[in-house]
Scaffold this active site. Structure first.
Site, short mmCIF file in Angstrom:
data_model
loop_
_atom_site.label_atom_id
_atom_site.label_comp_id
_atom_site.label_asym_id
_atom_site.label_seq_id
_atom_site.Cartn_x
_atom_site.Cartn_y
_atom_site.Cartn_z
N LYS A 79 8.08 -3.12 -6.16
CA LYS A 79 7.37 -2.80 -4.92
C LYS A 79 8.09 -1.70 -4.15
CE LYS A 79 5.45 -7.44 -4.76
NZ LYS A 79 5.46 -8.81 -4.25
N GLN A 123 8.68 -12.35 -0.11
CA GLN A 123 8.45 -12.68 -1.51
C GLN A 123 8.51 -14.19 -1.73
OE1 GLN A 123 7.54 -10.39 -3.78
NE2 GLN A 123 7.39 -11.90 -5.41
N ASP A 146 0.14 -9.21 2.50
CA ASP A 146 -0.16 -10.15 1.42
C ASP A 146 -1.51 -10.83 1.64
OD1 ASP A 146 1.64 -10.41 -0.71
OD2 ASP A 146 3.11 -11.42 0.56
N1 GUN Z 1 5.10 -14.11 -5.52
C1 GUN Z 1 4.26 -13.94 -6.57
N2 GUN Z 1 3.23 -13.15 -6.23
C2 GUN Z 1 3.41 -12.82 -4.93
C3 GUN Z 1 2.68 -12.01 -4.03
O1 GUN Z 1 1.63 -11.44 -4.32
N3 GUN Z 1 3.21 -11.91 -2.78
C4 GUN Z 1 4.35 -12.53 -2.42
N4 GUN Z 1 4.78 -12.39 -1.16
N5 GUN Z 1 5.05 -13.29 -3.24
C5 GUN Z 1 4.59 -13.42 -4.49
#
Ligand code: GUN
Length: 333
Positions: A79, A123, A146
């Site tokens: 990311k 995350q 998100d």
């Molecule tokens: N963990 C696995 N997929 C995601 C996601 O799309 N966003 C976040 N914040 N954590 C994750």
């Protein structure tokens, strides 16, 4: 080889020379998420550049990671790297595993208060001692890139402008840009998670699909999934979807990312392309497989997303798009 049955595949705006019946030689076409992600990436980069040039605005994403989950570390690195590629400013806050809820909440409050921060991503999963719900609900909904905050989920279901979760948004972009018609089609989503299953079902319903959501208590799963023109697998179990789950010619979207360390399993999953995977296992200790059994389902499906290189790259690029969307909306643009 059998030729295409137009009544089965008539809804595609795609070349009609796909083999739809299982045979030794039939192969599903690859739905290239990575290529579509590249296309969207270029579009987002253009918007970022225009914002910088015309408004002197650089979108900013803050990513918070707690603890040392290795998969989370890889995702966060991807990311942050894509932010750099697109000219989006990013901050990565890596907190130790013994961080408590109050510390995370204080950090989020500071990001909420900062005018220069457009997106906040924590995350998941968080260590058990951290209250995930309180953390997610502490994020300012306008910065919730998100789309996990209850306000955004409510707005999505009410069909009002919302921050929409990245993976479901990516799946919708992939289907749309690859010319897969959604309206009137039968979609089956396997998995009812808050992150993927439910929101993707909602988005597809909004596009006038007839949507079925299946889960661990569904009885006779294959007869439900075999009804689907578009099958979305988001169960989190390696190679769970087999050929008996798939209608010949269906579009199969594999959301899963599972690590395979066992060479015998890799041989079963990857068939003819196992050699490359075995090499990866020997070099890296694991290879990735989705929630769909690739060798089996490729013989039945019309189209299939690969793992890696399917839905994964789309998720990251949609996060970039959400960050830019947040930057625009927060400034009334
Ligand atoms: N963990 C696995 N997929 C995601 C996601 O799309 N966003 C976040 N914040 N954590 C994750």
């Amino acid at each position: 080889m059998s030729s295409i049955d137009e009544t089965v595949l008539g809804f595609y705006h795609l070349p009609m020379n796909t083999v739809v019946k299982e045979s030794e030689t039939a192969r599903a076409r690859v739905l290239e998420g990575a290529r579509v992600a590249g296309e969207i990436k270029r579009e987002v980069a253009e918007v970022v550049e225009r914002l910088r040039r015309d408004r002197a605005v650089t979108p900013c994403l803050v990513v918070v990671r707690v603890g040392d989950d290795p998969a989370s570390a890889v995702y966060v690195r991807n990311k942050v790297r894509m932010c750099e590629e697109l000219g989006i400013r990013s901050e990565h806050h890596a907190l130790p595993a013994d961080t408590d809820t109050e510390q995370v909440l204080r950090l989020i409050a500071s990001f909420n208060a900062r005018e220069d921060v457009d997106g906040i991503l924590v995350q998941l999963p968080l260590p058990r001692a951290v209250d995930e719900r309180r953390v997610v609900e502490a994020i300012d909904p306008s910065k919730d890139v998100d789309g996990f905050h209850p306000v955004n989920i409510g707005l999505l279901v009410l069909r009002r402008p919302a921050m929409v979760p990245c993976t479901p948004l990516g799946i919708l972009e992939l289907l749309t840009r690859e010319g897969v018609e959604i309206s009137g089609r039968r979609v089956c989503v396997v998995g009812r998670s808050q992150i993927v299953g439910r929101p993707v079902a909602e988005l597809l319903l909004q596009r006038d699909a007839t949507v079925t959501i299946c889960h661990s208590r569904t009885q006779d799963l294959p007869s439900a999934t075999r009804e689907a023109d578009i099958l979305i697998a988001a169960v989190g179990r390696a190679a769970f979807i087999r050929k008996e789950h798939v209608k010949p010619g269906a579009v199969v979207i594999d959301v899963g990312i599972n690590r395979v360390t066992d060479e015998a399993q890799a041989l079963d999953f990857f068939g003819e392309s196992a050699e490359k995977r075995l090499k990866t296992i020997r070099e890296r200790g694991y290879t990735l497989v989705g929630d769909v059994h690739p060798a089996e389902v490729a013989k039945v499906a019309g189209w299939l997303t690969p793992v890696p290189g399917g839905v994964g790259p789309l998720t990251v690029v949609m996060l970039m798009q959400n960050t830019v969307t947040a930057a625009l909306r927060r400034r009334g643009l």
